[in-house]
Design a protein around this motif. Sequence first.
Motif, PDB file in Angstrom:
ATOM      1  N   LEU A 272       0.875  -1.174  -0.119  1.00 48.94           N
ATOM      2  CA  LEU A 272       0.050   0.182   0.041  1.00 48.94           C
ATOM      3  C   LEU A 272       0.931   1.299   0.034  1.00 48.94           C
ATOM      4  O   LEU A 272       0.467   2.312  -0.589  1.00 48.94           O
ATOM      5  CB  LEU A 272      -0.963  -0.018   1.294  1.00 48.94           C
ATOM      6  CG  LEU A 272      -1.895  -1.126   1.187  1.00 48.94           C
ATOM      7  CD1 LEU A 272      -2.858  -0.879   2.366  1.00 48.94           C
ATOM      8  CD2 LEU A 272      -2.912  -1.038   0.170  1.00 48.94           C
TER       9      LEU A 272
ATOM     10  N   HIS B 126      -6.373   0.979  -8.908  1.00 51.81           N
ATOM     11  CA  HIS B 126      -7.642   0.376  -8.299  1.00 51.81           C
ATOM     12  C   HIS B 126      -7.300  -1.067  -8.198  1.00 51.81           C
ATOM     13  O   HIS B 126      -7.470  -1.665  -7.057  1.00 51.81           O
ATOM     14  CB  HIS B 126      -8.858   0.841  -9.158  1.00 51.81           C
ATOM     15  CG  HIS B 126      -9.538   1.994  -8.704  1.00 51.81           C
ATOM     16  ND1 HIS B 126     -10.003   2.027  -7.450  1.00 51.81           N
ATOM     17  CD2 HIS B 126      -9.818   3.146  -9.272  1.00 51.81           C
ATOM     18  CE1 HIS B 126     -10.779   3.311  -7.310  1.00 51.81           C
ATOM     19  NE2 HIS B 126     -10.416   3.946  -8.359  1.00 51.81           N
TER      20      HIS B 126
ATOM     21  N   PHE C 122      -4.987  -2.103  -5.494  1.00 48.20           N
ATOM     22  CA  PHE C 122      -5.398  -1.981  -4.168  1.00 48.20           C
ATOM     23  C   PHE C 122      -6.303  -2.950  -3.867  1.00 48.20           C
ATOM     24  O   PHE C 122      -5.948  -3.686  -2.700  1.00 48.20           O
ATOM     25  CB  PHE C 122      -6.308  -0.559  -4.008  1.00 48.20           C
ATOM     26  CG  PHE C 122      -5.529   0.608  -3.826  1.00 48.20           C
ATOM     27  CD1 PHE C 122      -4.832   0.444  -2.553  1.00 48.20           C
ATOM     28  CD2 PHE C 122      -5.626   1.831  -4.277  1.00 48.20           C
ATOM     29  CE1 PHE C 122      -3.732   1.777  -2.453  1.00 48.20           C
ATOM     30  CE2 PHE C 122      -4.907   2.867  -4.195  1.00 48.20           C
ATOM     31  CZ  PHE C 122      -4.002   2.963  -3.203  1.00 48.20           C
TER      32      PHE C 122
ATOM     33  N   ILE D 282      -7.991   0.507   2.412  1.00 46.43           N
ATOM     34  CA  ILE D 282      -8.004   0.253   1.142  1.00 46.43           C
ATOM     35  C   ILE D 282      -9.254   1.141   0.615  1.00 46.43           C
ATOM     36  O   ILE D 282      -9.094   1.739  -0.333  1.00 46.43           O
ATOM     37  CB  ILE D 282      -7.944  -1.229   0.758  1.00 46.43           C
ATOM     38  CG1 ILE D 282      -6.649  -1.822   1.155  1.00 46.43           C
ATOM     39  CG2 ILE D 282      -8.520  -1.317  -0.847  1.00 46.43           C
ATOM     40  CD1 ILE D 282      -6.265  -3.111   0.904  1.00 46.43           C
TER      41      ILE D 282
ATOM     42  N   TYR E  78      -8.376   4.790   0.262  1.00 42.92           N
ATOM     43  CA  TYR E  78      -7.341   5.208  -0.643  1.00 42.92           C
ATOM     44  C   TYR E  78      -8.030   5.033  -2.168  1.00 42.92           C
ATOM     45  O   TYR E  78      -7.827   5.846  -3.174  1.00 42.92           O
ATOM     46  CB  TYR E  78      -6.161   4.238  -0.607  1.00 42.92           C
ATOM     47  CG  TYR E  78      -5.281   4.557   0.560  1.00 42.92           C
ATOM     48  CD1 TYR E  78      -5.227   5.880   1.194  1.00 42.92           C
ATOM     49  CD2 TYR E  78      -4.522   3.729   1.046  1.00 42.92           C
ATOM     50  CE1 TYR E  78      -4.534   6.090   2.262  1.00 42.92           C
ATOM     51  CE2 TYR E  78      -3.816   3.755   2.298  1.00 42.92           C
ATOM     52  CZ  TYR E  78      -3.669   5.023   2.822  1.00 42.92           C
ATOM     53  OH  TYR E  78      -2.960   5.377   3.912  1.00 42.92           O
ATOM     54  N   ALA E  79      -8.870   3.958  -2.130  1.00 41.76           N
ATOM     55  CA  ALA E  79      -9.496   3.840  -3.415  1.00 41.76           C
ATOM     56  C   ALA E  79     -10.534   5.162  -3.855  1.00 41.76           C
ATOM     57  O   ALA E  79     -10.512   5.530  -4.982  1.00 41.76           O
ATOM     58  CB  ALA E  79     -10.380   2.705  -3.707  1.00 41.76           C
TER      59      ALA E  79
END
Length: 390
Positions: A24, A73, A76, A97, A100-101
């Motif tokens: 990540l 994407h 992730f 996640i 962040y996406a």
Amino acid sequence: MINEKEQTELRAAYSDIFEIDANLDRLVKRIELLSYVNPLNIEKEKHRFFASKYTETPKFKYPKLKFDPYKIHRLFFSQRLERIQDDHIRQLYQEIIYYYANMVQCIETIGSKKDFYYNSLRVYGTPTEKDVQNAKYILHYEDEQGNGDMEKVFSPEEAKAYFEDFAQQYDFPLNIRFSTNIAADAMVSNISQTLLIKRNTLFSKNQLLTLANHEIGVHLVTTFNGMLQPLKIFYNGFPKNVETQEGLSVFSEYMSGALTIKRLRELAYRVLAADSLIKGYSFADTFDLIHNQYKLNRNEAFGITLRAHRGGGFTKDRLYLSGLRKIYDRYTKGQSMDLLLTGKVTLEYEDSIKYLQGLGLAESITHRNNAYLKKTRENQTLDFILNNLK
């Protein structure tokens, strides 16, 4: 801080967590939203907007993406979270996640008014009725009587020297760079650990004190504390950490004696500007609200409007006031801020931070905010306002 042997043993015991955390980290380094959402042609469009008598919508240009959103994407969501045996930590990384996406979707749609705005809502939310009431309550108070500390007479080079001198009290390096493409007068780039100073502006003495305590005293303190943590999520950021981080930063202004009613009013204007987005206001409509109805001078009103409308509708600014209220409430209860300075963390994840500390996956802070040690001076009006926010 744990020694090298302990760190090796820790990594061996939690190898799956460290592997996913490192994956990540490599992805997140490429998606700093603020490096994409600040327009490249602010001054040109500001001049055009003023020349049109505040009628023509600015046509902002934004930096080109340096990554493939679809690929990011996919990477992730390809993380094998099922390998993390600890339910609490697996849930934490799942939420990280998703956060962040959503950030990637924000960046991908910058410049698209409808798409970016709704993606921004998922990350930052919109002002609540309580937020708007608090903003209007603050605006009932007049600015303090002007004094020399509020006059903008310091150049960017003089600001740089001031920040360098201020940072000597902290045990971390201060990297400074000038920029013409930021909406704020100064801001921290977390990824490069750099303090950016706006090139074409002047600063007041009070503003230098404010920015130093806000940007260096909190944003860089949490950046460098996060870098020292075993897990990179402390450096890259927990979900929805902006409210906590900005609340801590404005609270640092308060404790250092830099916070003024004028500054509180600025935060209130930001809430109303963010609220105007959900009402469908155009750039000109929001500017009219702030400049003509609330009588803020046109340069400052343009700045407030720009911050809200950049990208297509950016609601981040609504979090400064609500963040301050939450941190101030914590302060009045006598609670320590140390846990919230461990990195780019979120108040709502306090139990998770304690849990990670219990496992040795998080450490106590190395760098503290010096302003938090003792309140510099009393301001009864400010205290009254903060005590009465809902």
